[in-house]
Design a protein around this motif. Structure first.
Motif, PDB file in Angstrom:
ATOM      1  N   LEU A 183      -0.799  -3.716 -10.160  1.00  0.00           N
ATOM      2  CA  LEU A 183      -1.137  -4.998  -9.540  1.00  0.00           C
ATOM      3  C   LEU A 183      -1.644  -4.784  -8.117  1.00  0.00           C
ATOM      4  CD1 LEU A 183       1.835  -7.357 -10.531  1.00  0.00           C
ATOM      5  CD2 LEU A 183      -0.334  -7.007 -11.720  1.00  0.00           C
ATOM      6  N   SER A 184      -2.583  -5.604  -7.692  1.00  0.00           N
ATOM      7  CA  SER A 184      -2.984  -5.643  -6.294  1.00  0.00           C
ATOM      8  C   SER A 184      -1.986  -6.503  -5.539  1.00  0.00           C
ATOM      9  CB  SER A 184      -4.380  -6.230  -6.150  1.00  0.00           C
ATOM     10  OG  SER A 184      -4.378  -7.593  -6.558  1.00  0.00           O
ATOM     11  N   TYR A 185      -1.952  -6.380  -4.200  1.00  0.00           N
ATOM     12  CA  TYR A 185      -1.034  -7.227  -3.444  1.00  0.00           C
ATOM     13  C   TYR A 185      -1.398  -8.693  -3.612  1.00  0.00           C
ATOM     14  CZ  TYR A 185       1.395  -9.659   0.226  1.00  0.00           C
ATOM     15  OH  TYR A 185       2.177 -10.567   0.899  1.00  0.00           O
ATOM     16  N   SER A 186      -2.673  -8.991  -3.681  1.00  0.00           N
ATOM     17  CA  SER A 186      -3.132 -10.367  -3.834  1.00  0.00           C
ATOM     18  C   SER A 186      -2.584 -10.989  -5.116  1.00  0.00           C
ATOM     19  CB  SER A 186      -4.664 -10.412  -3.844  1.00  0.00           C
ATOM     20  OG  SER A 186      -5.124 -11.722  -4.064  1.00  0.00           O
ATOM     21  N   LEU A 187      -2.649 -10.245  -6.224  1.00  0.00           N
ATOM     22  CA  LEU A 187      -2.138 -10.759  -7.498  1.00  0.00           C
ATOM     23  C   LEU A 187      -0.618 -10.833  -7.468  1.00  0.00           C
ATOM     24  CD1 LEU A 187      -2.618 -11.741 -10.347  1.00  0.00           C
ATOM     25  CD2 LEU A 187      -2.732  -9.340 -11.108  1.00  0.00           C
ATOM     26  N   PHE A 188       0.018  -9.837  -6.876  1.00  0.00           N
ATOM     27  CA  PHE A 188       1.482  -9.842  -6.741  1.00  0.00           C
ATOM     28  C   PHE A 188       1.949 -11.087  -5.993  1.00  0.00           C
ATOM     29  CE2 PHE A 188       4.952  -9.002  -3.731  1.00  0.00           C
ATOM     30  CZ  PHE A 188       6.007  -8.800  -4.625  1.00  0.00           C
ATOM     31  N   LEU A 189       1.259 -11.418  -4.904  1.00  0.00           N
ATOM     32  CA  LEU A 189       1.627 -12.584  -4.106  1.00  0.00           C
ATOM     33  C   LEU A 189       1.529 -13.866  -4.930  1.00  0.00           C
ATOM     34  CD1 LEU A 189       2.372 -13.737  -1.297  1.00  0.00           C
ATOM     35  CD2 LEU A 189      -0.084 -13.882  -0.814  1.00  0.00           C
ATOM     36  N   LYS A 190       0.498 -13.984  -5.721  1.00  0.00           N
ATOM     37  CA  LYS A 190       0.317 -15.175  -6.564  1.00  0.00           C
ATOM     38  C   LYS A 190       1.470 -15.313  -7.568  1.00  0.00           C
ATOM     39  CE  LYS A 190      -4.770 -15.144  -6.334  1.00  0.00           C
ATOM     40  NZ  LYS A 190      -4.856 -14.165  -5.244  1.00  0.00           N
ATOM     41  N   ILE A 191       1.824 -14.216  -8.225  1.00  0.00           N
ATOM     42  CA  ILE A 191       2.877 -14.251  -9.237  1.00  0.00           C
ATOM     43  C   ILE A 191       4.244 -14.502  -8.592  1.00  0.00           C
ATOM     44  CG2 ILE A 191       4.098 -12.898 -10.986  1.00  0.00           C
ATOM     45  CD1 ILE A 191       1.422 -11.402 -11.457  1.00  0.00           C
TER      46      ILE A 191
ATOM     47  N   TRP B 147      11.973  -4.425  -2.333  1.00  0.00           N
ATOM     48  CA  TRP B 147      11.213  -3.181  -2.415  1.00  0.00           C
ATOM     49  C   TRP B 147      11.050  -2.737  -3.869  1.00  0.00           C
ATOM     50  CZ3 TRP B 147       7.824  -0.190  -0.257  1.00  0.00           C
ATOM     51  CH2 TRP B 147       7.657   1.116  -0.707  1.00  0.00           C
ATOM     52  N   TYR B 148      12.091  -2.851  -4.677  1.00  0.00           N
ATOM     53  CA  TYR B 148      12.001  -2.458  -6.080  1.00  0.00           C
ATOM     54  C   TYR B 148      10.957  -3.291  -6.819  1.00  0.00           C
ATOM     55  CZ  TYR B 148      16.224   0.457  -5.812  1.00  0.00           C
ATOM     56  OH  TYR B 148      17.124   1.432  -5.504  1.00  0.00           O
ATOM     57  N   ILE B 149      10.896  -4.578  -6.495  1.00  0.00           N
ATOM     58  CA  ILE B 149       9.889  -5.442  -7.120  1.00  0.00           C
ATOM     59  C   ILE B 149       8.486  -5.002  -6.712  1.00  0.00           C
ATOM     60  CG2 ILE B 149       8.964  -7.787  -7.204  1.00  0.00           C
ATOM     61  CD1 ILE B 149      11.818  -8.818  -6.904  1.00  0.00           C
ATOM     62  N   VAL B 150       8.306  -4.745  -5.419  1.00  0.00           N
ATOM     63  CA  VAL B 150       7.005  -4.274  -4.914  1.00  0.00           C
ATOM     64  C   VAL B 150       6.631  -2.949  -5.572  1.00  0.00           C
ATOM     65  CG1 VAL B 150       5.830  -3.358  -2.869  1.00  0.00           C
ATOM     66  CG2 VAL B 150       7.118  -5.493  -2.717  1.00  0.00           C
ATOM     67  N   GLU B 151       7.595  -2.034  -5.654  1.00  0.00           N
ATOM     68  CA  GLU B 151       7.348  -0.719  -6.245  1.00  0.00           C
ATOM     69  C   GLU B 151       6.944  -0.853  -7.711  1.00  0.00           C
ATOM     70  OE1 GLU B 151       9.544   3.428  -5.069  1.00  0.00           O
ATOM     71  OE2 GLU B 151      10.744   1.898  -6.081  1.00  0.00           O
ATOM     72  N   PHE B 152       7.634  -1.720  -8.439  1.00  0.00           N
ATOM     73  CA  PHE B 152       7.308  -1.937  -9.852  1.00  0.00           C
ATOM     74  C   PHE B 152       5.914  -2.523 -10.010  1.00  0.00           C
ATOM     75  CE2 PHE B 152       7.179  -4.940 -13.442  1.00  0.00           C
ATOM     76  CZ  PHE B 152       7.350  -4.053 -14.499  1.00  0.00           C
ATOM     77  N   ALA B 153       5.590  -3.529  -9.173  1.00  0.00           N
ATOM     78  CA  ALA B 153       4.272  -4.163  -9.239  1.00  0.00           C
ATOM     79  C   ALA B 153       3.164  -3.155  -8.946  1.00  0.00           C
ATOM     80  CB  ALA B 153       4.206  -5.333  -8.253  1.00  0.00           C
ATOM     81  N   ALA B 154       3.414  -2.289  -7.966  1.00  0.00           N
ATOM     82  CA  ALA B 154       2.421  -1.275  -7.617  1.00  0.00           C
ATOM     83  C   ALA B 154       2.227  -0.278  -8.763  1.00  0.00           C
ATOM     84  CB  ALA B 154       2.852  -0.549  -6.343  1.00  0.00           C
TER      85      ALA B 154
ATOM     86  N   LEU C 293       0.835  -1.209   0.000  1.00  0.00           N
ATOM     87  CA  LEU C 293       0.000   0.000   0.000  1.00  0.00           C
ATOM     88  C   LEU C 293       0.865   1.252   0.000  1.00  0.00           C
ATOM     89  CD1 LEU C 293      -2.801   1.320   0.198  1.00  0.00           C
ATOM     90  CD2 LEU C 293      -2.642   1.095   2.693  1.00  0.00           C
ATOM     91  N   ARG C 294       1.947   1.241   0.784  1.00  0.00           N
ATOM     92  CA  ARG C 294       2.843   2.399   0.819  1.00  0.00           C
ATOM     93  C   ARG C 294       3.484   2.628  -0.551  1.00  0.00           C
ATOM     94  NH1 ARG C 294       4.418   0.265   5.865  1.00  0.00           N
ATOM     95  NH2 ARG C 294       6.466  -0.406   5.089  1.00  0.00           N
ATOM     96  N   ALA C 295       3.775   1.545  -1.226  1.00  0.00           N
ATOM     97  CA  ALA C 295       4.375   1.666  -2.562  1.00  0.00           C
ATOM     98  C   ALA C 295       3.397   2.300  -3.541  1.00  0.00           C
ATOM     99  CB  ALA C 295       4.812   0.298  -3.072  1.00  0.00           C
ATOM    100  N   THR C 296       2.119   1.940  -3.449  1.00  0.00           N
ATOM    101  CA  THR C 296       1.107   2.520  -4.347  1.00  0.00           C
ATOM    102  C   THR C 296       0.898   4.003  -4.059  1.00  0.00           C
ATOM    103  OG1 THR C 296      -0.716   1.939  -2.850  1.00  0.00           O
ATOM    104  CG2 THR C 296      -0.109   0.319  -4.538  1.00  0.00           C
ATOM    105  N   GLN C 297       1.203   4.410  -2.821  1.00  0.00           N
ATOM    106  CA  GLN C 297       1.043   5.818  -2.421  1.00  0.00           C
ATOM    107  C   GLN C 297       2.304   6.634  -2.642  1.00  0.00           C
ATOM    108  OE1 GLN C 297      -0.151   5.291   1.666  1.00  0.00           O
ATOM    109  NE2 GLN C 297      -2.313   4.996   1.154  1.00  0.00           N
TER     110      GLN C 297
END
Length: 348
Positions: free
Chosen positions: A74-82, A63-70, A47-51
């Motif tokens: 992507l939602s966190y749910s979809l990110f977790l699956k991938i 963190w870079y992966i999370v930031e890119f996904a956001a 959520l912080r990454a999306t903001q």
């Protein structure tokens, strides 16, 4: 996924449906999980990454992966699956490559430590990358050396403790006959010196790359230390027994055996803090691969006895750690099985 199910092995046999089924079960449990001790933390991080908030108390690579996904929506749910699917594919690649009993490896992994990895997804990815990278330890070349080091650095960008797996470069340097002796010697040195190692400026600097609020100086209870040490010791003793029985010197498994031996270097770190179970734990898939590979070489009667004995030990470990009445049952086991998108859909 379809390629994994139908892919033929070098000997012409098709991977069993049981492996595909277990693979899917693992992915459902980890990728479709909606609650565990760390789930809210990762969800808030996403959520912080999306903001656009740049502060993070995790490794920069993750963190870079999370930031890119956001950023790509992507939602966190979809990110977790991938994210978890990629990790499982990396793990499966080495399991399929090195053992004739891939399904047994997954069963052992489900017993321990899979449920811990459901919560600790950065560690899960780190061990997946390491498990994939062991192929580059099979034979020495400059290319293999560079590939292995590169992958371990990537793994450490997800969970910093993976940097310790550079110790397995010893596999290149020492032949199998000396490996066990060197491993015992270094393990004894570690047993008396690991506290001093952890207090070194280099190690402190490495761990400062993570969350600076985390204290790594706490300890185990004596009963926990004994239980983990005995369990890990049994796995290593089984590796030695199978090595002698099957004369691994004459097979292409010697490098896996050496990894199993050098994994004992990490057992003394259990005396420092529960966090350091991650070190031996991170190596355990390779140990399972070697054990199942060697079980397959035994005589039919011996194969059955060793397999049943190993499964009984693993089931007891699973019950002790994750069963009803255990410390993890209420905080880990129940939330994982009760809060899952697929399981909820199937049983409600």
């Amino acid at each position: 996924m379809l390629k994994i199910i139908v892919k033929r092995r070098k000997d012409g046999r098709i991977l069993t449906l049981s492996f595909a089924f277990l693979f899917i079960i693992l992915w459902i449990l980890i990728g479709f999980n909606l609650k565990n001790p760390d789930y809210e933390y990762y969800e808030n991080l996403f959520l912080r990454a999306t903001q656009g908030i740049s502060y993070h108390a995790v490794e920069t690579g993750f963190w870079y992966i999370v930031e890119f996904a956001a950023k790509i929506g992507l939602s966190y749910s979809l990110f977790l699956k991938i994210y978890t699917l990629i990790a499982l594919l990396l793990i499966s690649s080495s399991i399929i490559k090195y053992t004739e009993k891939p399904s047994l490896v997954l069963v052992l992994y489900m017993c321990y430590p899979f449920l811990l990895d459901v919560a600790q997804i950065r560690h899960f990815m780190a061990i997946a990358i390491f498990t994939f990278s062991v192929r580059y330890l099979e034979s020495y070349s400059k290319k293999n050396l560079i590939k292995y080091i590169f992958l371990i650095v990537i793994a450490a960008s997800q969970q910093i403790m993976a940097i310790a797996f550079l110790a397995y470069l010893l596999v290149y340097l020492i032949d199998q006959k000396k490996a066990a002796k060197i491993a015992i010697m270094l393990t004894i040195i570690n047993m008396f010196g690991c506290k001093y190692i952890l207090q070194s400026s280099l190690v402190k600097k490495i761990f400062s790359l993570r969350d600076k609020t985390v204290d790594y100086t706490g300890g185990y209870s004596n009963s926990q230390l004994l239980m983990y040490a005995c369990f890990y010791g049994i796995l290593i003793i089984l590796c030695v027994f199978l090595q002698k029985t099957n004369n691994v010197d004459k097979t292409n498994s010697s490098f896996l055996y050496k990894i199993c031996m050098y994994s004992t270097l990490f057992i003394p770190f259990l005396m420092i803090d529960f966090q350091y179970t991650r070190l031996f734990r991170g190596s355990i898939l390779v140990i399972y691969i070697f054990i199942t590979q060697q079980i397959n070489l035994l005589k039919k009667s011996d194969k059955l006895i060793v397999t049943i004995g190993l499964l009984l030990i693993m089931i007891l470990v699973a019950i002790k750690l994750f069963g009803k009445g255990s410390g993890y049952f209420e905080t880990l086991t129940m939330p994982i099985f009760q809060n899952n998108e697929i399981l909820y859909f199937l049983f409600n």
